[in-house]
Enzyme design. Structure first.
Site, short mmCIF file in Angstrom:
data_model
loop_
_atom_site.label_atom_id
_atom_site.label_comp_id
_atom_site.label_asym_id
_atom_site.label_seq_id
_atom_site.Cartn_x
_atom_site.Cartn_y
_atom_site.Cartn_z
N LYS A 17 25.75 -40.13 23.72
CA LYS A 17 26.77 -40.03 24.77
C LYS A 17 27.19 -38.59 25.00
O LYS A 17 27.01 -37.71 24.14
CB LYS A 17 27.99 -40.89 24.42
N GLY A 107 27.50 -33.77 18.34
CA GLY A 107 28.57 -34.09 19.28
C GLY A 107 28.15 -35.10 20.33
O GLY A 107 28.81 -35.27 21.35
N GLY A 109 27.21 -38.41 19.33
CA GLY A 109 27.37 -39.77 18.81
C GLY A 109 26.10 -40.40 18.28
O GLY A 109 25.95 -41.62 18.34
N SER A 112 26.84 -42.75 15.40
CA SER A 112 27.53 -43.93 15.94
C SER A 112 26.53 -44.85 16.64
O SER A 112 26.64 -46.07 16.55
CB SER A 112 28.62 -43.50 16.93
N ALA A 113 25.55 -44.27 17.33
CA ALA A 113 24.51 -45.07 17.98
C ALA A 113 23.69 -45.82 16.91
O ALA A 113 23.36 -47.00 17.10
CB ALA A 113 23.59 -44.18 18.82
N ASP A 145 33.61 -43.75 17.79
CA ASP A 145 32.61 -43.74 18.87
C ASP A 145 31.67 -44.94 18.83
O ASP A 145 30.84 -45.11 19.73
CB ASP A 145 31.73 -42.48 18.78
#
Ligand code: C5P
Length: 310
Positions: A17, A107, A109, A112-113, A145
């Protein structure tokens, strides 16, 4: 026969993202900051393949330096699989294969993915059958995130960034990304922002604990006009990230000089995201950056969130 019994492996793809807008408010007692952000999922993906196993394990490909990605409980995908197993009272394990394309600590994500993809992959592999709302709730416990990586598209994030509302975005936006070899630590960048605010005379806890995304950002996304969006992309963490990596400012200026409409640091950085008027303009910007020895990637958004592809 259940899906779990018949499926040997599940392959899930989840996007990285860009924070098109990132407003950072005060710090809560738990150390997390109040956010008002607009996420856009872009066409740079993490692939996670989950296979049945007795224990929990992770293998990672696609990184230059394997030491930058932990393979134990510090890995968010590992924590995601274990959290789902506990919630579903599943007593087996999983072997997760992660194929990375999103820069590590960039930065964007990527971690998080991976976590979002692991949740979706294990849910399908084990036949857990959790609702999207239940997966979202588990995702929010893993990191601010992670819910967005499940959701994808373009969305407004408030609270700690985990309370999502879809944002209407027309058409497609072209971005050129300049990544860095060395990642930046998210907590370090937030800490730097607090320090800069303190040095400015404002106590770190003075900024508001509830904030909104400015209306012009949402209007620009709705219009689908990159020129309008370029006027309102903004990142409160940028000053802090530039403090850690002053050379990123030159990268942004070079991108604009090469024809980008505007550039920002993505999230906590160090990836620089340059908004371009069209796919052709993006190619032009890439060529201009290359003249300065800067490699870049051309991506577009919005794209879908974590999805089973096989
Ligand atoms: O949630 P996530 O693990 O991505 O956050 C990493 C770090 O970023 C947190 O430990 C915190 O230092 C910082 N952070 C924050 N406020 C947020 C999100 C992240 O201070 N809303």
């Amino acid at each position: 026969m259940s899906f779990a019994a018949t499926t040997e492996s599940v392959h899930v793809r989840a996007p990285g993202k860009i924070n098109v807008y990132l407003g950072v408010g005060g710090r809560h007692d738990d150390g997390y900051h109040a956010l008002a952000t607009v996420f856009q999922a872009v066409s740079l993906y993490e692939d996670v393949i989950a296979r049945h196993a007795d224990d929990f394990s992770i293998t990672v490909t696609g990184v230059d330096d394997p030491d930058t990605v932990p393979l134990d409980d510090r890995n968010l995908a590992m924590r995601a699989a274990k959290l789902l197993a506990t919630a579903a009272e599943y007593d087996g394990g999983v072997a997760l294969e992660i194929r990375k394309s999103v820069p590590v600590a960039g930065g964007m994500g990527g971690g998080s993915a991976d976590a979002a993809a692991a949740l979706v992959a294990c849910d399908a592999l084990w036949g857990t059958g959790f609702t999207p709302a239940r997966l979202h709730e588990l995702a929010a416990r893993l990191g601010a995130d992670v819910p967005f990586a499940l959701h994808g598209g373009t969305a407004v994030g408030t609270g700690r960034g985990d309370q999502l509302n879809p944002a209407l975005a027309r058409g497609r936006f072209d971005w050129v990304l300049v990544t860095s070899d060395q990642g930046l630590s998210t907590p370090v960048v937030y800490g730097r922002l607090d320090a800069l605010r303190e040095a400015d005379g404002a106590l770190a806890d003075d900024p508001p604990l509830s904030l909104d995304v400015p209306i012009p950002v949402l209007q620009a996304l709705r219009s689908g006009d990159p020129e309008l969006l370029a006027e309102s992309i903004y990142n409160d963490l940028q000053e802090a990230a530039l403090h850690e990596r002053p050379e990123l400012e030159t990268t942004i200026l070079r991108g604009i000089h090469a024809g980008a409409l505007q550039g920002i640091v993505s999230g906590s950085g160090p990836t620089v995201a340059l908004l371009c008027a069209s796919p052709e303009a993006a190619q032009h910007v890439q060529a201009g950056l290359l003249e300065h020895g800067l490699d870049s990637l051309h991506v577009h958004g919005p794209v879908a969130g974590a999805r089973i592809i096989a």
